[in-house]
Scaffold this motif. Structure first.
Motif, PDB file in Angstrom:
ATOM      1  N   SER A 295       0.829  -1.198   0.000  1.00  0.00           N
ATOM      2  CA  SER A 295       0.000   0.000   0.000  1.00  0.00           C
ATOM      3  C   SER A 295       0.866   1.251   0.000  1.00  0.00           C
ATOM      4  O   SER A 295       2.053   1.210   0.350  1.00  0.00           O
ATOM      5  N   ASP A 296       0.242   2.378  -0.371  1.00  0.00           N
ATOM      6  CA  ASP A 296       0.956   3.637  -0.348  1.00  0.00           C
ATOM      7  C   ASP A 296       1.420   3.958   1.067  1.00  0.00           C
ATOM      8  O   ASP A 296       2.533   4.471   1.272  1.00  0.00           O
ATOM      9  N   ALA A 297       0.589   3.658   2.042  1.00  0.00           N
ATOM     10  CA  ALA A 297       0.949   3.941   3.432  1.00  0.00           C
ATOM     11  C   ALA A 297       2.145   3.102   3.867  1.00  0.00           C
ATOM     12  O   ALA A 297       3.042   3.596   4.561  1.00  0.00           O
ATOM     13  N   GLU A 298       2.170   1.839   3.442  1.00  0.00           N
ATOM     14  CA  GLU A 298       3.300   0.978   3.777  1.00  0.00           C
ATOM     15  C   GLU A 298       4.583   1.479   3.119  1.00  0.00           C
ATOM     16  O   GLU A 298       5.662   1.455   3.729  1.00  0.00           O
ATOM     17  N   MET A 299       4.456   1.932   1.890  1.00  0.00           N
ATOM     18  CA  MET A 299       5.630   2.461   1.192  1.00  0.00           C
ATOM     19  C   MET A 299       6.155   3.696   1.910  1.00  0.00           C
ATOM     20  O   MET A 299       7.374   3.852   2.105  1.00  0.00           O
ATOM     21  N   ALA A 300       5.270   4.596   2.294  1.00  0.00           N
ATOM     22  CA  ALA A 300       5.680   5.807   3.003  1.00  0.00           C
ATOM     23  C   ALA A 300       6.381   5.461   4.314  1.00  0.00           C
ATOM     24  O   ALA A 300       7.363   6.106   4.700  1.00  0.00           O
ATOM     25  N   THR A 301       5.896   4.426   4.996  1.00  0.00           N
ATOM     26  CA  THR A 301       6.514   4.006   6.259  1.00  0.00           C
ATOM     27  C   THR A 301       7.927   3.478   6.031  1.00  0.00           C
ATOM     28  O   THR A 301       8.868   3.778   6.784  1.00  0.00           O
ATOM     29  N   ILE A 302       8.095   2.694   4.963  1.00  0.00           N
ATOM     30  CA  ILE A 302       9.421   2.146   4.637  1.00  0.00           C
ATOM     31  C   ILE A 302      10.416   3.270   4.373  1.00  0.00           C
ATOM     32  O   ILE A 302      11.552   3.263   4.881  1.00  0.00           O
ATOM     33  N   LEU A 303       9.994   4.262   3.591  1.00  0.00           N
ATOM     34  CA  LEU A 303      10.893   5.369   3.270  1.00  0.00           C
ATOM     35  C   LEU A 303      11.235   6.177   4.513  1.00  0.00           C
ATOM     36  O   LEU A 303      12.381   6.595   4.706  1.00  0.00           O
ATOM     37  N   ALA A 304      10.247   6.397   5.368  1.00  0.00           N
ATOM     38  CA  ALA A 304      10.492   7.150   6.595  1.00  0.00           C
ATOM     39  C   ALA A 304      11.482   6.425   7.498  1.00  0.00           C
ATOM     40  O   ALA A 304      12.335   7.052   8.140  1.00  0.00           O
ATOM     41  N   GLU A 305      11.407   5.100   7.529  1.00  0.00           N
ATOM     42  CA  GLU A 305      12.340   4.318   8.358  1.00  0.00           C
ATOM     43  C   GLU A 305      13.776   4.487   7.866  1.00  0.00           C
ATOM     44  O   GLU A 305      14.717   4.586   8.659  1.00  0.00           O
ATOM     45  N   ILE A 306      13.962   4.510   6.554  1.00  0.00           N
ATOM     46  CA  ILE A 306      15.310   4.696   6.001  1.00  0.00           C
ATOM     47  C   ILE A 306      15.838   6.077   6.365  1.00  0.00           C
ATOM     48  O   ILE A 306      16.982   6.232   6.809  1.00  0.00           O
ATOM     49  N   LEU A 307      15.005   7.092   6.205  1.00  0.00           N
ATOM     50  CA  LEU A 307      15.439   8.461   6.467  1.00  0.00           C
ATOM     51  C   LEU A 307      15.670   8.720   7.947  1.00  0.00           C
ATOM     52  O   LEU A 307      16.493   9.567   8.312  1.00  0.00           O
ATOM     53  N   ASP A 308      14.944   8.013   8.815  1.00  0.00           N
ATOM     54  CA  ASP A 308      15.065   8.233  10.256  1.00  0.00           C
ATOM     55  C   ASP A 308      16.095   7.317  10.911  1.00  0.00           C
ATOM     56  O   ASP A 308      16.233   7.304  12.141  1.00  0.00           O
ATOM     57  N   ASP A 309      16.814   6.565  10.094  1.00  0.00           N
ATOM     58  CA  ASP A 309      17.854   5.681  10.622  1.00  0.00           C
ATOM     59  C   ASP A 309      18.879   6.523  11.376  1.00  0.00           C
ATOM     60  O   ASP A 309      19.452   7.461  10.818  1.00  0.00           O
ATOM     61  N   PRO A 310      19.134   6.215  12.640  1.00  0.00           N
ATOM     62  CA  PRO A 310      20.092   7.018  13.412  1.00  0.00           C
ATOM     63  C   PRO A 310      21.505   6.986  12.859  1.00  0.00           C
ATOM     64  O   PRO A 310      22.315   7.873  13.158  1.00  0.00           O
ATOM     65  N   ASP A 311      21.823   5.977  12.041  1.00  0.00           N
ATOM     66  CA  ASP A 311      23.166   5.901  11.452  1.00  0.00           C
ATOM     67  C   ASP A 311      23.303   6.766  10.196  1.00  0.00           C
ATOM     68  O   ASP A 311      24.400   6.931   9.670  1.00  0.00           O
ATOM     69  N   LEU A 312      22.185   7.307   9.704  1.00  0.00           N
ATOM     70  CA  LEU A 312      22.247   8.153   8.522  1.00  0.00           C
ATOM     71  C   LEU A 312      22.842   9.507   8.892  1.00  0.00           C
ATOM     72  O   LEU A 312      22.419  10.125   9.877  1.00  0.00           O
ATOM     73  N   PRO A 313      23.817  10.001   8.133  1.00  0.00           N
ATOM     74  CA  PRO A 313      24.446  11.285   8.473  1.00  0.00           C
ATOM     75  C   PRO A 313      23.427  12.421   8.495  1.00  0.00           C
ATOM     76  O   PRO A 313      22.449  12.419   7.745  1.00  0.00           O
ATOM     77  N   ARG A 314      23.681  13.369   9.364  1.00  0.00           N
ATOM     78  CA  ARG A 314      22.820  14.541   9.447  1.00  0.00           C
ATOM     79  C   ARG A 314      22.945  15.358   8.169  1.00  0.00           C
ATOM     80  O   ARG A 314      24.037  15.625   7.681  1.00  0.00           O
ATOM     81  N   ALA A 315      21.811  15.745   7.627  1.00  0.00           N
ATOM     82  CA  ALA A 315      21.771  16.539   6.399  1.00  0.00           C
ATOM     83  C   ALA A 315      20.402  17.191   6.306  1.00  0.00           C
ATOM     84  O   ALA A 315      19.459  16.782   6.987  1.00  0.00           O
ATOM     85  N   ILE A 316      20.305  18.202   5.468  1.00  0.00           N
ATOM     86  CA  ILE A 316      18.997  18.771   5.144  1.00  0.00           C
ATOM     87  C   ILE A 316      18.466  17.995   3.952  1.00  0.00           C
ATOM     88  O   ILE A 316      19.007  18.089   2.852  1.00  0.00           O
ATOM     89  N   TRP A 317      17.434  17.208   4.189  1.00  0.00           N
ATOM     90  CA  TRP A 317      16.858  16.388   3.148  1.00  0.00           C
ATOM     91  C   TRP A 317      15.621  17.056   2.556  1.00  0.00           C
ATOM     92  O   TRP A 317      14.783  17.605   3.280  1.00  0.00           O
ATOM     93  N   GLY A 318      15.491  16.984   1.247  1.00  0.00           N
ATOM     94  CA  GLY A 318      14.281  17.391   0.553  1.00  0.00           C
ATOM     95  C   GLY A 318      13.853  16.251  -0.340  1.00  0.00           C
ATOM     96  O   GLY A 318      14.643  15.781  -1.169  1.00  0.00           O
ATOM     97  N   ILE A 319      12.618  15.771  -0.163  1.00  0.00           N
ATOM     98  CA  ILE A 319      12.173  14.562  -0.871  1.00  0.00           C
ATOM     99  C   ILE A 319      10.752  14.750  -1.378  1.00  0.00           C
ATOM    100  O   ILE A 319       9.888  15.308  -0.692  1.00  0.00           O
ATOM    101  N   HIS A 320      10.531  14.286  -2.578  1.00  0.00           N
ATOM    102  CA  HIS A 320       9.186  14.254  -3.146  1.00  0.00           C
ATOM    103  C   HIS A 320       9.056  12.985  -3.978  1.00  0.00           C
ATOM    104  O   HIS A 320       9.842  12.762  -4.900  1.00  0.00           O
ATOM    105  N   VAL A 321       8.077  12.130  -3.631  1.00  0.00           N
ATOM    106  CA  VAL A 321       7.835  10.888  -4.357  1.00  0.00           C
ATOM    107  C   VAL A 321       6.363  10.840  -4.725  1.00  0.00           C
ATOM    108  O   VAL A 321       5.489  10.992  -3.859  1.00  0.00           O
ATOM    109  N   GLN A 322       6.091  10.623  -6.008  1.00  0.00           N
ATOM    110  CA  GLN A 322       4.715  10.618  -6.495  1.00  0.00           C
ATOM    111  C   GLN A 322       4.456   9.391  -7.353  1.00  0.00           C
ATOM    112  O   GLN A 322       5.295   8.997  -8.168  1.00  0.00           O
ATOM    113  N   ASP A 323       3.293   8.778  -7.148  1.00  0.00           N
ATOM    114  CA  ASP A 323       2.836   7.686  -8.006  1.00  0.00           C
ATOM    115  C   ASP A 323       2.174   8.325  -9.217  1.00  0.00           C
ATOM    116  O   ASP A 323       1.111   8.951  -9.113  1.00  0.00           O
TER     117      ASP A 323
END
Length: 496
Positions: free
Chosen positions: A53-81
């Motif tokens: 589902s779209d909601a499941e996909m959004a959750t997966i992407l959020a988990e990657i971006l919120d990974d504490p091992d990911l370097p600090r940065a200003i992220w800008g993201i837009h994903v559209q079906d």
């Protein structure tokens, strides 16, 4: 001097030679994103769940971006079906960020819309003067059209060499007067605002722009047997042992005999030229001499003349016609060629100004439904650190080009995951993705299309600014996001 408005009679009829750019191979992997594919679904090497589902996909992407091992940065993201027009994820999507070379997407899309995939440049050679007994007297004028392919190493032949040989075959044995380079198609601004001065001095990826370009506006400096040579000869003055301490394109080899202090330098480097117009005119004089034509002519930039040549009623002696725009945009997006991008960007305006071209790009973005207030566009390549684009605006552009009449040419210009000879050659193999990369200091970006787990086309824009971690950490995070979009699953831990 009497000006003749026709070619001298003993020349063969004008020849317009259209040439093709050397093809750049892509990996032979399935490409479900190809616009003209006869199949709506192509088996992918990516194993994916039947549905997500779209909601499941959004959750997966959020988990990657919120990974504490990911370097600090200003992220800008837009994903559209693009199948449903629903936005799957928007994070800082309305924040203006440095796009780096993903700016080339805006340039190539706008050009395909404004000019069409079959557009070609035409560069012309004129003679104003007299011909007496095989001697051309007066002015030989190369009238530039802003064509970045003129004499480019990525095109099959050197037009200046061909022109010189054609003149010789027509009976010309001597040229007297002036060889003029006319660059008035573009404004006289070699570089856009915000380019790093260290880049424009010695880097082969940051040559000057101009209405008349030749040889990618790069001079080849060769080191052989203790001698230094330049093509064309005499165009650069060496005041130190080496031309530059930074690495231009090419490579220098250092040899040394063991047990001695004898050191040998050999190889070739490429450095940007200071005045592309004089460079092209000088190269033509050199090619004329190589063809057996004596040259007693001053080399002149049209800007040095009190009165520019008038072409009304004049017929060119020779002309060079570029490859079609559909091939030029492939060079821009697959190889991230900055000179090609800058020239195409300036071609968008009638006077070749960056300001007018920027307005043209913004107008196209607005027609695609993007909010353009606050955007800042100063060049076509993304080398400027004054470019500011929102992921949302870039996403609107991708959505527009998905349905555009030139969609096929636009998609084919984008690097394919693992595509040989492209900026994605070492990334995302076997992922059904076509995307443009972008990189500057503390900037990474990736934008394009990927096939989702249900066969749907997703448009994504990923931008990361202001980080201090190694670039590869950001790049790997972006690749994981695209992999997740394709598979519908969070990449396993051993891939992170």
């Amino acid at each position: 001097m009497r000006l003749l408005r026709r070619p001298f009679l003993f020349l063969a009829p004008l020849a317009l030679a259209a040439v093709g750019i050397v093809a750049w191979p892509q990996a032979s992997v399935a490409d479900p994103l190809q616009a003209d594919s006869v199949s709506a679904s192509v088996d992918s090497a990516v194993t994916s769940p039947a549905r997500v589902s779209d909601a499941e996909m959004a959750t997966i992407l959020a988990e990657i971006l919120d990974d504490p091992d990911l370097p600090r940065a200003i992220w800008g993201i837009h994903v559209q079906d693009l199948t449903t027009s629903r936005t799957l994820l928007a994070r800082n999507a309305d924040l203006t960020l440095l796009p780096a070379s993903t700016m080339k997407l805006l340039t190539t899309a706008t050009a395909l819309d404004a000019l069409g995939p079959d557009f070609r440049y035409t560069t012309q050679l004129f003679h104003f003067g007299d011909e007496v007994g095989g001697t051309l007297r007066g002015d030989l004028v190369i009238r530039g059209a802003g064509d970045p392919t003129f004499g480019s190493e990525w095109v099959s032949a050197d037009p200046l060499k061909n022109w010189a040989e054609a003149l010789y075959e027509a009976g010309v044995r001597r040229v007297e007067g002036r060889i003029i380079g006319d660059d008035d198609r573009f404004e006289d601004a070699a570089y856009a605002e915000g380019w790093d001065v260290s880049h424009i001095a010695t880097e082969s990826y940051a040559p000057a722009s101009g209405g008349l370009a030749w040889g990618d506006n790069l001079m080849a400096v060769r080191f052989r047997g203790g001698e230094v040579s330049v093509d064309p000869p005499g165009f650069v003055e060496f005041v130190t042992d080496l031309a530059a301490e930074r690495r231009g394109g090419g490579r220098l080899r250092v040899g040394r005999t063991v047990g001695t202090n004898k050191v040998t330098l050999s190889g070739t480097i490429q450095l940007p030229v200071e005045n592309p117009t004089l460079y092209a005119a000088t190269a033509f004089a050199d090619r004329l001499a190589d063809a057996g034509i004596a040259v007693d002519a001053a080399i002149v930039d049209v800007d040095e003349m009190a009165t520019a040549p008038s072409y009304e009623g004049a017929e060119p002696l020779r002309a060079y016609v570029s490859p079609p725009l559909r091939e030029i945009v492939q060079r821009i997006n697959r190889k991230s060629d900055n000179l090609y991008a800058e020239h195409l960007f300036r071609t968008l305006s009638s006077n070749g100004s960056t300001e007018a071209s920027a307005r043209r790009v913004k107008d196209f973005l607005a027609s695609a439904g993007a909010q353009t207030d606050g955007l800042n566009i100063v060049d076509g390549s993304g080398l400027s650190r004054k470019d500011m684009i929102t992921p949302e605006a870039m996403g609107a552009l991708l959505a527009r080009m998905n349905q555009h009449p030139a969609s096929g040419a636009f998609r084919q210009s984008l690097p394919q995951g693992g595509g040989a000879g492209s900026t994605l050659r070492n990334r995302m193999r076997n992922v059904p993705v076509r995307a443009k990369t972008g990189s500057l200091q503390a900037v990474r970006a990736l934008a394009g299309y990927v096939e989702g787990p249900r066969g749907q086309t997703l448009a994504f824009v990923l931008m990361a600014n202001n980080y201090t971690a190694p670039d590869r950490n950001i790049t790997q995070a972006m690749d994981r996001i695209v992999d997740a979009l394709a598979s519908g699953e969070r990449p396993p831990a051993d891939e992170e």
